[in-house]
Structure formats: C-alpha cells, structure tokens
Write an enzyme that holds these catalytic residues in place. Sequence first.
Site, PDB file in Angstrom:
ATOM      1  N   LYS A  26       0.925  -1.231  -0.082  1.00  0.00           N
ATOM      2  CA  LYS A  26      -0.076   0.123  -0.146  1.00  0.00           C
ATOM      3  C   LYS A  26       0.835   1.155   0.033  1.00  0.00           C
ATOM      4  O   LYS A  26       0.713   2.347  -0.691  1.00  0.00           O
ATOM      5  CB  LYS A  26      -0.952   0.129   1.108  1.00  0.00           C
ATOM      6  CG  LYS A  26      -1.650   1.247   1.659  1.00  0.00           C
ATOM      7  CD  LYS A  26      -2.190   1.335   2.732  1.00  0.00           C
ATOM      8  CE  LYS A  26      -1.580   1.817   4.139  1.00  0.00           C
ATOM      9  NZ  LYS A  26      -1.573   3.279   3.988  1.00  0.00           N
ATOM     10  N   ASN A  27       1.795   1.259   0.826  1.00  0.00           N
ATOM     11  CA  ASN A  27       2.709   2.523   0.897  1.00  0.00           C
ATOM     12  C   ASN A  27       3.603   2.886  -0.047  1.00  0.00           C
ATOM     13  O   ASN A  27       4.057   4.004  -0.172  1.00  0.00           O
ATOM     14  CB  ASN A  27       3.536   2.376   2.377  1.00  0.00           C
ATOM     15  CG  ASN A  27       2.596   2.630   3.230  1.00  0.00           C
ATOM     16  OD1 ASN A  27       1.260   3.032   3.336  1.00  0.00           O
ATOM     17  ND2 ASN A  27       3.290   2.485   4.721  1.00  0.00           N
ATOM     18  N   CYS A 127      -5.008   8.462   9.916  1.00  0.00           N
ATOM     19  CA  CYS A 127      -5.171   8.020  11.146  1.00  0.00           C
ATOM     20  C   CYS A 127      -4.852   9.049  12.480  1.00  0.00           C
ATOM     21  O   CYS A 127      -4.196   9.830  12.220  1.00  0.00           O
ATOM     22  CB  CYS A 127      -3.996   6.819  11.232  1.00  0.00           C
ATOM     23  SG  CYS A 127      -4.491   5.460  10.128  1.00  0.00           S
ATOM     24  N   ARG A 132       1.393  14.652  13.140  1.00  0.00           N
ATOM     25  CA  ARG A 132       1.698  14.431  12.058  1.00  0.00           C
ATOM     26  C   ARG A 132       1.468  15.713  11.307  1.00  0.00           C
ATOM     27  O   ARG A 132       0.670  15.600  10.066  1.00  0.00           O
ATOM     28  CB  ARG A 132       0.629  13.480  11.451  1.00  0.00           C
ATOM     29  CG  ARG A 132       0.956  11.871  12.276  1.00  0.00           C
ATOM     30  CD  ARG A 132       0.270  10.886  11.457  1.00  0.00           C
ATOM     31  NE  ARG A 132       0.815  10.235  10.604  1.00  0.00           N
ATOM     32  CZ  ARG A 132       0.451   9.073   9.874  1.00  0.00           C
ATOM     33  NH1 ARG A 132      -0.887   8.493  10.011  1.00  0.00           N
ATOM     34  NH2 ARG A 132       1.021   8.475   8.898  1.00  0.00           N
ATOM     35  N   ASP A 317       4.532   0.626  11.919  1.00  0.00           N
ATOM     36  CA  ASP A 317       3.349  -0.178  11.378  1.00  0.00           C
ATOM     37  C   ASP A 317       3.299  -1.414  11.852  1.00  0.00           C
ATOM     38  O   ASP A 317       2.381  -2.026  11.538  1.00  0.00           O
ATOM     39  CB  ASP A 317       3.456   0.309   9.735  1.00  0.00           C
ATOM     40  CG  ASP A 317       3.241   1.593   9.361  1.00  0.00           C
ATOM     41  OD1 ASP A 317       2.775   2.372  10.196  1.00  0.00           O
ATOM     42  OD2 ASP A 317       3.230   1.607   8.122  1.00  0.00           O
ATOM     43  N   ARG A 409      -8.734  -0.229   4.676  1.00  0.00           N
ATOM     44  CA  ARG A 409      -7.934   0.671   4.292  1.00  0.00           C
ATOM     45  C   ARG A 409      -6.561   0.043   3.733  1.00  0.00           C
ATOM     46  O   ARG A 409      -5.830   0.605   2.673  1.00  0.00           O
ATOM     47  CB  ARG A 409      -7.594   1.607   5.173  1.00  0.00           C
ATOM     48  CG  ARG A 409      -8.821   2.779   5.332  1.00  0.00           C
ATOM     49  CD  ARG A 409      -8.315   4.046   6.290  1.00  0.00           C
ATOM     50  NE  ARG A 409      -7.082   4.468   5.797  1.00  0.00           N
ATOM     51  CZ  ARG A 409      -6.361   5.260   6.390  1.00  0.00           C
ATOM     52  NH1 ARG A 409      -6.737   5.786   7.779  1.00  0.00           N
ATOM     53  NH2 ARG A 409      -5.432   5.813   6.017  1.00  0.00           N
TER      54      ARG A 409
HETATM   55  C1  UD1 Z   1       4.437   6.726   6.199  1.00  0.00           C
HETATM   56  C2  UD1 Z   1       3.715   5.631   6.093  1.00  0.00           C
HETATM   57  C3  UD1 Z   1       2.819   5.286   7.461  1.00  0.00           C
HETATM   58  C4  UD1 Z   1       4.246   5.058   8.207  1.00  0.00           C
HETATM   59  C5  UD1 Z   1       5.144   6.196   8.365  1.00  0.00           C
HETATM   60  C6  UD1 Z   1       6.334   5.815   9.318  1.00  0.00           C
HETATM   61  C7  UD1 Z   1       2.838   6.070   3.648  1.00  0.00           C
HETATM   62  C8  UD1 Z   1       1.575   6.125   2.796  1.00  0.00           C
HETATM   63  N1  UD1 Z   1       2.579   5.971   5.118  1.00  0.00           N
HETATM   64  O1  UD1 Z   1       3.611   7.781   6.674  1.00  0.00           O
HETATM   65  O2  UD1 Z   1       2.359   3.951   7.351  1.00  0.00           O
HETATM   66  O3  UD1 Z   1       3.668   4.722   9.690  1.00  0.00           O
HETATM   67  O4  UD1 Z   1       5.690   6.594   7.105  1.00  0.00           O
HETATM   68  O5  UD1 Z   1       6.988   4.744   8.890  1.00  0.00           O
HETATM   69  O6  UD1 Z   1       3.852   5.628   3.402  1.00  0.00           O
HETATM   70  N2  UD1 Z   1       6.846  14.399  10.438  1.00  0.00           N
HETATM   71  C9  UD1 Z   1       6.975  15.915  10.641  1.00  0.00           C
HETATM   72  N3  UD1 Z   1       6.681  16.909   9.774  1.00  0.00           N
HETATM   73  C10 UD1 Z   1       6.271  16.610   8.425  1.00  0.00           C
HETATM   74  C11 UD1 Z   1       6.282  15.005   8.309  1.00  0.00           C
HETATM   75  C12 UD1 Z   1       6.376  14.177   9.365  1.00  0.00           C
HETATM   76  O7  UD1 Z   1       7.117  16.385  11.849  1.00  0.00           O
HETATM   77  O8  UD1 Z   1       6.313  17.184   7.627  1.00  0.00           O
HETATM   78  C13 UD1 Z   1       7.017  13.608  11.504  1.00  0.00           C
HETATM   79  C14 UD1 Z   1       5.664  12.657  12.007  1.00  0.00           C
HETATM   80  O9  UD1 Z   1       4.469  13.567  12.605  1.00  0.00           O
HETATM   81  C15 UD1 Z   1       6.378  11.494  12.418  1.00  0.00           C
HETATM   82  C16 UD1 Z   1       7.477  11.295  11.648  1.00  0.00           C
HETATM   83  O10 UD1 Z   1       7.790  12.500  11.176  1.00  0.00           O
HETATM   84  O11 UD1 Z   1       6.539  11.682  13.875  1.00  0.00           O
HETATM   85  C17 UD1 Z   1       7.445  10.277  10.556  1.00  0.00           C
HETATM   86  O12 UD1 Z   1       6.098  10.572   9.613  1.00  0.00           O
HETATM   87  P1  UD1 Z   1       6.713  10.367   8.020  1.00  0.00           P
HETATM   88  O13 UD1 Z   1       7.753   9.371   7.871  1.00  0.00           O
HETATM   89  O14 UD1 Z   1       6.563  11.421   7.487  1.00  0.00           O
HETATM   90  O15 UD1 Z   1       5.364   9.419   7.725  1.00  0.00           O
HETATM   91  P2  UD1 Z   1       4.208   9.340   6.659  1.00  0.00           P
HETATM   92  O16 UD1 Z   1       5.119   9.547   5.309  1.00  0.00           O
HETATM   93  O17 UD1 Z   1       3.056  10.316   7.072  1.00  0.00           O
END
Ligand code: UD1
Length: 430
Positions: A26-27, A127, A132, A317, A409
């Site tokens: 999915k990711n 979620c 985030r 995850d 999902r």
């Molecule tokens: C992706 C995955 C999700 C997984 C996560 C961490 C997808 C579609 N989803 O989510 O399933 O749980 O990686 O492995 O691939 N953060 C910030 N600012 C930002 C972006 C992120 O502070 O602009 C923080 C987030 O709050 C979190 C951390 O960085 O604490 C990691 O998040 P991130 O790796 O960005 O997760 P996603 O890409 O949203």
Amino acid sequence: MRVAMDRIRIRGGARLCGEIPISGAKNAALPLMAACLLSSEPLTLANVPQLADVEFMAALLRHLGVRAEWQPGTVLGEGGTYILNAAELSETTADYDIVRKMRASFLVSGPLLARAGYAKVSLPGGCAIGARPVDLHLKAMEALGAEVVLEEGYVVVSAAEGLKGGHIEFPVVSVGATENALMMAALAQGRTVIANAAREPEIADLGICLIAMGAKISGLGTSQIVVDGVPALHGAQHSVLPDRIETGTYAFAVAIAGGEVELTGTRGELIGAVIPLLERVGTEIAETNRGLKIHRNGVRPIAVDATTAPFPGFPTDLQAQFMALMATAQGVSHIRETIFENRFMHVPELLRMGADVRIEGDRAVVSGVERLKGAPVMATDLRASSSLVLAGLAAEGETMVHRVYHLDRGFERMEEKLSRAGAEIERLSA
Ligand code: UD1
C-alpha cells in the site's frame, strides 16, 4: 461488497497452515500513483493491492483530471493494474473532503507543483495517531524555490518559473516528505541533494519507477539521494514491491497462532529487523524460492523487547501487531514507540481481551498472559485493527472486531487470507 459497518468474527485457537499470498505494498502504491501526475504519458502500475486507500487515491487523481483505469486481478494476492493517464490536468486543488480521509493524499502536492507550477492541497487528516504535521514537505518545496502560503486550512504552493534544484536537509526522517521531494526534484531544473532521506524500501521503489519514466536519480536506499532534474518524464510500466507490513503481520499471525505457513510473493530483506525478533520469540523462519516460511510449534512465544525506528529499524506500522503477540508471550516485553505519539490506541482494546499492558510515556510494558479471552473490540486505526485480529486468533472463544473499515484501508481481504490458512474467521456484513 465491503461496507463501513462490517464486522469480523474470529474463533480463536486454530493453528495456521498452508500459504498466504502477500499483496503489493500500500505504502508504495500510493506515492507511485501520485507520480503519474509528473508525466503527460500513461503510467501503468501492476501488483496494486485492492484497498480503500488505493481507491481514495484514484478518486483524488480523477478529481485532478487523471484518467484512471483499473483492471482487477483474478487471483488473491496478485492485485490489479492501474493505467493512469495524466495527459491533461483539469484541476490543481485537492479539497479537504478528499484529503482528510487519507494523509497520503498530500503526496499529490509535490508532483502538481512540479508539473503545473501550482497546487492547493488541504492539510491532511488520516489515522488519529498523533499530530503528523507536513512542515518537512513544505520545507522541501521552499528549498526548491517554491512559494508556500497557508490559507484557511489549505497549503497553496507555487513556482511560476518552475522548480530549481537545491539542497534539502531533513531534520527528522520522513517517508512522505522524502517521496514528495524526490518527485519534485525529478522535474526541477538542475541538481537536488536530499540529505537525511528516509530509506524505506517504498522510496527506492518509487525511485525505480521514476527512473523508468526518465528521471536521473542516484543514492536510492541510502540517506543521501541525488537527483538531476529533466525537463519532462515519459510513460512507464512498474510493478509494486511486496508489502513488508503485511508480511510482518502474517509472520506474527503464525507466531501467535502456531503452525506453519509459507508467505508467498515476498522477501526476507523487507523485514530485516523483524526476523531476529521472531527467532528470539521462538519462531523458525526460512527463505524459500517463493517467499518466506514461518513455523512455530506448540511452545509459548518468549517475550522480547522492541523499539520502533525508521527503516532499517523495527517499523512503527508493526508495533500494534507485535504487541498482540507479546500479550500472549512468556515473560515481560518492553515496546517503545519513537515515531508517533499516541500510537497505543490498541491497548485499551487488548486489555478488554485480558492482556496485561501498562503504558509509561512512549513505552508499553507487556506482561504476557497464558491465554487471551475473546471479546467485542473496536478497531481504532489501520494497524491497530490488524493487531486485534491477531489477538483474536490466539484468544479463547469468540472475538468480534467492529469498525473493520480501518482494516480495509490497508489489508487486502485479510479474513480471506487467514481463513484459507485455517483460521476460523469470517466477515459479517452489516
Ligand atoms: C509513512 C507511512 C506510514 C508509516 C510512516 C512511518 C505511507 C503512505 N505511510 O507515513 O504508514 O507509519 O511512514 O513509517 O507511506 N513529520 C513531521 N513533519 C512532516 C512529516 C512528518 O514532523 O512534515 C513527523 C511525523 O509526525 C512522524 C515522523 O515525522 O512523527 C515520521 O512521519 P513520516 O515518515 O512522514 O510518515 P508518513 O510519510 O506520513
């Protein structure tokens, strides 16, 4: 048909045997789908899992003017094919109503900005597992010369003269921000260096697809990615890599229920951090030419500790699913969540099933119990819901998991995959 109020009923105690096919990730599928916006020629994606999140992304792309043609697969686990044609973009705004359903929708912002010079995307939902924010995505856009304005819950980004290559250094490792940066840099003028890039396999999968579309990228899979922008990308075909979270989840399912199952269509290297943990728990794992064989005899799992970390560490995850396993283990396990705050929402539900878990800040102390007890429980987010299904496999009596739409999902036909492997599990339609 799968509807919102479906439930899943599990009668615990059955051992698992046979095989479980692993679907495409999915990711990986979600950013790959967004990448179609970068080219006016069609992108064909195979091994796409049939999931609610994939449907959300297709709906969002259609809203932007993409012609999205879905060819469903015929065999469980083989997924379908999406042909995505973004010849003309009719819209550059992604509304709140679409984006709030899924955080990954924000991944259209980078490609739109790179191709059309403008994007207006609602701040995401997804979620309920912590704040985030998207500040890292915006920082990457600014580093490539875009102007970023926040307006009534929307992010408005523009680059009238086109994006310019630049140096992006992420203070925190982010999967989504790295993907957005990679897609933008592919069409930016000149060289972009992405430092402290995330190393998740889904990012390399996106990079491989972008290279097939004509992008110039090196350093994939490392924390420094270098991209030399090209004026345009062309069409390509790409097959989505196997889902490592699904792989880990079913490996834990075998560890919790006992038995022997071959997970087909996956690879051990995708769950590198998980394999030694599973071995210490008392599970045997062997690579086969079709995937991974997982075996656990009747002996109770042994408690081990785990801390979530960016790849190649233990994935956040899989934290909830691992906790379900530890809930039945012999001994005390400490599970630490370092990626997301508020990602212990499965705990109250596991407690309802007789688990003994104490939360101390970002840590859960799990004292294994001999036997969980079936109960009605409620799925609260995507990964948490799969942990309740796993707990149900090991519990005495009947477990009814409500709000299964969270599960749909991200897990393709989970009840079917488990029931074919011998679990007593069924979906009850509302
Ligand atoms: C992706 C995955 C999700 C997984 C996560 C961490 C997808 C579609 N989803 O989510 O399933 O749980 O990686 O492995 O691939 N953060 C910030 N600012 C930002 C972006 C992120 O502070 O602009 C923080 C987030 O709050 C979190 C951390 O960085 O604490 C990691 O998040 P991130 O790796 O960005 O997760 P996603 O890409 O949203």
